[in-house]
Design a protein around this motif. Structure first.
Motif, PDB file in Angstrom:
ATOM      1  N   ARG A  19      14.504   7.617  -5.475  1.00  0.00           N
ATOM      2  CA  ARG A  19      13.184   7.130  -5.085  1.00  0.00           C
ATOM      3  C   ARG A  19      13.399   5.528  -5.430  1.00  0.00           C
ATOM      4  N   SER A  21      11.469   1.687  -5.516  1.00  0.00           N
ATOM      5  CA  SER A  21      10.275   1.034  -5.493  1.00  0.00           C
ATOM      6  C   SER A  21      10.450  -0.398  -5.187  1.00  0.00           C
ATOM      7  N   ARG A  72       3.406   3.606   0.290  1.00  0.00           N
ATOM      8  CA  ARG A  72       2.705   2.485  -0.449  1.00  0.00           C
ATOM      9  C   ARG A  72       1.439   2.904  -1.382  1.00  0.00           C
ATOM     10  N   THR A  78       2.851  -1.913  -4.767  1.00  0.00           N
ATOM     11  CA  THR A  78       4.024  -1.391  -4.472  1.00  0.00           C
ATOM     12  C   THR A  78       4.315  -0.482  -3.430  1.00  0.00           C
ATOM     13  N   TYR A  80       7.158   2.487  -1.723  1.00  0.00           N
ATOM     14  CA  TYR A  80       8.233   3.234  -2.235  1.00  0.00           C
ATOM     15  C   TYR A  80       9.043   3.671  -0.987  1.00  0.00           C
ATOM     16  N   GLN A  82      11.231   7.246  -0.785  1.00  0.00           N
ATOM     17  CA  GLN A  82      11.719   8.498  -1.183  1.00  0.00           C
ATOM     18  C   GLN A  82      12.905   8.793  -0.153  1.00  0.00           C
TER      19      GLN A  82
END
Length: 127
Positions: A19, A21, A72, A78, A80, A82
């Protein structure tokens, strides 16, 4: 002005998950569409995934569809990425990018539709 800082890149094996970020500064984060791009050595930067300001609309490149998920958390500023079932061809520097619009529609895949970029994080997938 928006500053973006990616993290989470690593050396993993094929089939693994990871993942990424992207932490953003700036008051308008929640109104901006965000994107993830990647660039492998000797290749052009390519679109991976995009998400609208509210998170309700997403888009993916065909090469990652079904394996990657963009999301998000606007409370944390933030976004992300994945990544699952990673393949050696996913090896690249991954960049997040911010636009100044809620959603980019057909422009979501275009690098020049994004105003701000992070410094990138390296993802290496070994076979």
């Amino acid at each position: 002005q928006v500053q973006l800082v990616e993290s989470g890149g690593a050396l993993v094996q094929a089939g693994d998950s990871l993942r990424l970020s992207c932490a953003a500064s700036g008051r308008t984060f929640s109104t901006n569409a965000m994107g993830w791009f990647r660039q492998a050595p000797g290749k052009e930067r390519e679109f991976v995934a995009g998400i609208s300001g509210g998170g309700g609309t997403t888009d993916y490149s065909d090469s990652v569809k079904g394996r990657f998920t963009i999301s998000r958390d606007n409370a944390k500023n933030t976004v992300y990425l994945q990544m699952s079932s990673l393949k050696p061809e996913d090896t690249a520097v991954y960049y997040c990018a911010s636009s100044s619009r809620w959603w980019l529609a057909s422009q979501v895949t275009k690098t020049d539709a994004y105003a701000y970029w992070g410094q990138g994080t390296q993802v290496t997938v070994s076979s």
